[in-house]
Design a protein around this motif. Structure first.
Motif, PDB file in Angstrom:
ATOM      1  N   GLU A  57       0.814  -1.215   0.000  1.00  0.00           N
ATOM      2  CA  GLU A  57       0.000   0.000   0.000  1.00  0.00           C
ATOM      3  C   GLU A  57       0.854   1.275   0.000  1.00  0.00           C
ATOM      4  OE1 GLU A  57      -3.165  -0.145  -0.326  1.00  0.00           O
ATOM      5  OE2 GLU A  57      -3.922  -1.993   0.584  1.00  0.00           O
ATOM      6  N   ASN A  58       2.156   1.140   0.206  1.00  0.00           N
ATOM      7  CA  ASN A  58       3.045   2.300   0.323  1.00  0.00           C
ATOM      8  C   ASN A  58       3.824   2.481  -0.979  1.00  0.00           C
ATOM      9  OD1 ASN A  58       4.837   4.311   1.037  1.00  0.00           O
ATOM     10  ND2 ASN A  58       5.497   3.330   2.940  1.00  0.00           N
ATOM     11  N   TYR A  59       3.560   3.594  -1.674  1.00  0.00           N
ATOM     12  CA  TYR A  59       4.211   3.854  -2.952  1.00  0.00           C
ATOM     13  C   TYR A  59       5.548   4.581  -2.820  1.00  0.00           C
ATOM     14  CZ  TYR A  59       0.027   2.530  -5.595  1.00  0.00           C
ATOM     15  OH  TYR A  59      -1.027   1.840  -6.143  1.00  0.00           O
ATOM     16  N   TRP A  60       5.900   5.020  -1.618  1.00  0.00           N
ATOM     17  CA  TRP A  60       7.060   5.895  -1.488  1.00  0.00           C
ATOM     18  C   TRP A  60       8.357   5.097  -1.441  1.00  0.00           C
ATOM     19  CZ3 TRP A  60       7.088  11.043  -1.974  1.00  0.00           C
ATOM     20  CH2 TRP A  60       5.856  11.698  -1.912  1.00  0.00           C
ATOM     21  N   PRO A  61       9.305   5.401  -2.340  1.00  0.00           N
ATOM     22  CA  PRO A  61      10.632   4.790  -2.264  1.00  0.00           C
ATOM     23  C   PRO A  61      11.475   5.476  -1.199  1.00  0.00           C
ATOM     24  CG  PRO A  61      10.558   6.291  -4.128  1.00  0.00           C
ATOM     25  CD  PRO A  61       9.175   6.284  -3.530  1.00  0.00           C
ATOM     26  N   PRO A  62      12.548   4.842  -0.742  1.00  0.00           N
ATOM     27  CA  PRO A  62      13.414   5.463   0.265  1.00  0.00           C
ATOM     28  C   PRO A  62      14.038   6.758  -0.259  1.00  0.00           C
ATOM     29  CG  PRO A  62      13.892   3.124   0.024  1.00  0.00           C
ATOM     30  CD  PRO A  62      12.997   3.491  -1.112  1.00  0.00           C
ATOM     31  N   SER A 281      10.308  20.844  -0.691  1.00  0.00           N
ATOM     32  CA  SER A 281       9.785  19.510  -0.396  1.00  0.00           C
ATOM     33  C   SER A 281       8.767  19.073  -1.444  1.00  0.00           C
ATOM     34  CB  SER A 281       9.138  19.515   0.995  1.00  0.00           C
ATOM     35  OG  SER A 281       8.598  18.256   1.303  1.00  0.00           O
ATOM     36  N   LEU A 282       7.992  20.026  -1.946  1.00  0.00           N
ATOM     37  CA  LEU A 282       6.969  19.721  -2.937  1.00  0.00           C
ATOM     38  C   LEU A 282       7.536  19.627  -4.355  1.00  0.00           C
ATOM     39  CD1 LEU A 282       4.032  21.830  -1.529  1.00  0.00           C
ATOM     40  CD2 LEU A 282       4.128  19.333  -1.755  1.00  0.00           C
ATOM     41  N   LEU A 287       8.673  14.395  -7.462  1.00  0.00           N
ATOM     42  CA  LEU A 287       9.598  13.802  -8.425  1.00  0.00           C
ATOM     43  C   LEU A 287       9.972  12.385  -8.012  1.00  0.00           C
ATOM     44  CD1 LEU A 287      12.053  16.737  -9.287  1.00  0.00           C
ATOM     45  CD2 LEU A 287      10.198  15.824 -10.701  1.00  0.00           C
ATOM     46  N   ARG A 288      10.100  12.162  -6.719  1.00  0.00           N
ATOM     47  CA  ARG A 288      10.485  10.831  -6.248  1.00  0.00           C
ATOM     48  C   ARG A 288       9.362   9.823  -6.460  1.00  0.00           C
ATOM     49  NH1 ARG A 288      10.521   9.232  -0.574  1.00  0.00           N
ATOM     50  NH2 ARG A 288      10.396  11.461  -0.088  1.00  0.00           N
ATOM     51  N   ILE A 289       8.132  10.190  -6.077  1.00  0.00           N
ATOM     52  CA  ILE A 289       7.047   9.222  -6.223  1.00  0.00           C
ATOM     53  C   ILE A 289       6.672   9.023  -7.689  1.00  0.00           C
ATOM     54  CG2 ILE A 289       5.062  10.768  -6.022  1.00  0.00           C
ATOM     55  CD1 ILE A 289       3.821   8.655  -4.141  1.00  0.00           C
ATOM     56  N   ALA A 290       6.942  10.037  -8.521  1.00  0.00           N
ATOM     57  CA  ALA A 290       6.676   9.888  -9.958  1.00  0.00           C
ATOM     58  C   ALA A 290       7.628   8.901 -10.612  1.00  0.00           C
ATOM     59  CB  ALA A 290       6.765  11.248 -10.656  1.00  0.00           C
ATOM     60  N   SER A 291       8.692   8.537  -9.927  1.00  0.00           N
ATOM     61  CA  SER A 291       9.629   7.549 -10.464  1.00  0.00           C
ATOM     62  C   SER A 291       9.180   6.116 -10.176  1.00  0.00           C
ATOM     63  CB  SER A 291      11.027   7.769  -9.882  1.00  0.00           C
ATOM     64  OG  SER A 291      11.056   7.431  -8.492  1.00  0.00           O
ATOM     65  N   ASP A 296      -1.099   8.035 -10.537  1.00  0.00           N
ATOM     66  CA  ASP A 296      -1.348   9.387 -11.057  1.00  0.00           C
ATOM     67  C   ASP A 296      -0.019  10.132 -11.189  1.00  0.00           C
ATOM     68  OD1 ASP A 296      -2.692  11.535 -12.031  1.00  0.00           O
ATOM     69  OD2 ASP A 296      -3.942  11.850 -10.263  1.00  0.00           O
ATOM     70  N   ARG A 297       0.886   9.539 -11.948  1.00  0.00           N
ATOM     71  CA  ARG A 297       2.242  10.053 -12.081  1.00  0.00           C
ATOM     72  C   ARG A 297       2.266  11.472 -12.654  1.00  0.00           C
ATOM     73  NH1 ARG A 297       6.136   9.979 -16.167  1.00  0.00           N
ATOM     74  NH2 ARG A 297       8.304   9.910 -15.392  1.00  0.00           N
ATOM     75  N   GLN A 298       1.446  11.755 -13.663  1.00  0.00           N
ATOM     76  CA  GLN A 298       1.482  13.070 -14.300  1.00  0.00           C
ATOM     77  C   GLN A 298       1.067  14.172 -13.334  1.00  0.00           C
ATOM     78  OE1 GLN A 298       2.801  13.706 -17.387  1.00  0.00           O
ATOM     79  NE2 GLN A 298       2.708  15.793 -16.573  1.00  0.00           N
ATOM     80  N   TRP A 299       0.117  13.881 -12.449  1.00  0.00           N
ATOM     81  CA  TRP A 299      -0.293  14.877 -11.459  1.00  0.00           C
ATOM     82  C   TRP A 299       0.890  15.256 -10.579  1.00  0.00           C
ATOM     83  CZ3 TRP A 299      -0.525  15.758  -6.260  1.00  0.00           C
ATOM     84  CH2 TRP A 299      -1.414  16.756  -5.817  1.00  0.00           C
ATOM     85  N   MET A 300       1.688  14.273 -10.196  1.00  0.00           N
ATOM     86  CA  MET A 300       2.859  14.538  -9.360  1.00  0.00           C
ATOM     87  C   MET A 300       3.897  15.368 -10.123  1.00  0.00           C
ATOM     88  SD  MET A 300       2.591  13.462  -6.284  1.00  0.00           S
ATOM     89  CE  MET A 300       1.580  12.371  -5.264  1.00  0.00           C
TER      90      MET A 300
END
Length: 319
Positions: A57-62, A281-282, A287-291, A296-300
């Protein structure tokens, strides 16, 4: 990674145990990036919400982090439980807690069942004449006048060796360096941005007054019930910290509606410094989560681009 989300059968037993009702339908709600959020409709027509903390459920990379930054890794069941209790004690409306389970007896994940406060977000009601901004403002003031002797996450307040503004300076420069690795324009502008960050930081006067802050309080993190009550959600980032960190975010997200919240007074230099740190931060976070495989990559990417323009405008550069 291959992401596997919950099915109705995964929660039938726990719903029966905790509500004496049968689960009719399960719907995974969009928008979560760190935990799964599911609406559970029961056989009597009522519903509740399940929060699920699981790797899928967690999309965030380190990412590189500042060790004493209280907003790093603001996710997990321990933070949810501690923060839910603190907000409730401060008189801030949050979804009622029905069941909290870390035993993994029911799922191979940590689980909370909470009241379903509805699907109406305040961001969709901001222009309505009866939008509960006065009530939300009162709740925010209760948070921002609930003081603690130290800063930090409520579930893990540790030693306090540094000033809060020093932590945010390090966070801002860490975000800048990480973002510059993904965008050559930021790499080229790095020295000018660092100079601006240091000038804002140098103007901040020392202070040791810490209150409850949400961390990312926008109108998308407030539900409005059928009774027109504002209900705070996504509060795992709650911490004792400088209220200006919250107000920088709230001003950005509420825009012209900010004054309707009747906010407490802020230190203008600290507020301006934190505002710019949040811009950086924004850029880094989106940019990190879009990788990743975030849907919804384009929104990021658009969010990052918007903030790159803001970061450059502050230092007299065009994108």
């Amino acid at each position: 990674m291959v992401r596997t989300f919950l099915r109705a059968d995964d929660l039938r037993d726990v719903v029966a145990d905790q509500t004496a009702r049968r689960l009719s339908t399960l719907t995974r709600l969009a928008g979560g990036t760190k935990k799964g959020v599911y609406r559970l409709t029961l056989d009597d027509g009522t519903s509740l919400i399940a929060y699920v903390w699981a790797e899928a459920e967690n999309y965030w990379p380190p990412a590189a982090t500042v060790p004493d930054d209280p907003f790093t890794d603001a996710n997990g069941p321990d933070l949810f439980a501690a923060n839910h209790a603190a907000l409730s004690a401060a008189g801030v409306r949050v979804p009622g807690l029905i069941f909290f389970d870390r035993s993994r007896r029911h799922l191979d994940a940590d689980l909370a069942l909470v009241e379903d406060a509805g699907s109406t977000k305040l961001e969709d009601r901001l222009d309505a004449e009866d939008a509960p901004l006065a009530e939300l403002g009162a709740a925010i003031r209760r948070m921002h006048t609930t003081f603690g002797p130290h800063y930090g996450k409520l579930a893990a307040i540790g030693s306090q060796a540094r000033r809060t503004e020093d932590i945010i300076r390090d966070r801002a420069l860490t975000d800048l360096d990480a973002a510059a690795e993904r965008d050559s324009r930021l790499a080229a502008a790095r020295d000018r941005i660092v100079t601006h960050v240091d000038a804002l930081w140098a103007a901040v006067r020392p202070r040791q007054t810490y209150a409850l802050v949400h961390g990312e309080l926008g109108p998308d993190h407030v539900l409005v019930t059928e009774a027109n009550e504002p209900v705070l959600i996504d509060f795992e980032g709650l911490a004792y910290f400088d209220i200006e960190w919250d107000h920088a975010w709230i001003q950005m997200r509420f825009g012209d509606h900010y004054r309707r919240l009747d906010p407490v007074d802020c230190d203008p230099e600290r507020l301006e410094f934190y505002r710019y740190a949040q811009v950086l931060s924004l850029i880094e976070g989106p940019l990190r989560i879009a990788s990743t495989d975030f849907p919804d990559r384009q929104w990021m990417l658009d969010l990052a681009e918007w903030n790159i323009a803001k970061a450059f405008a502050a230092v007299g550069r065009s994108v």
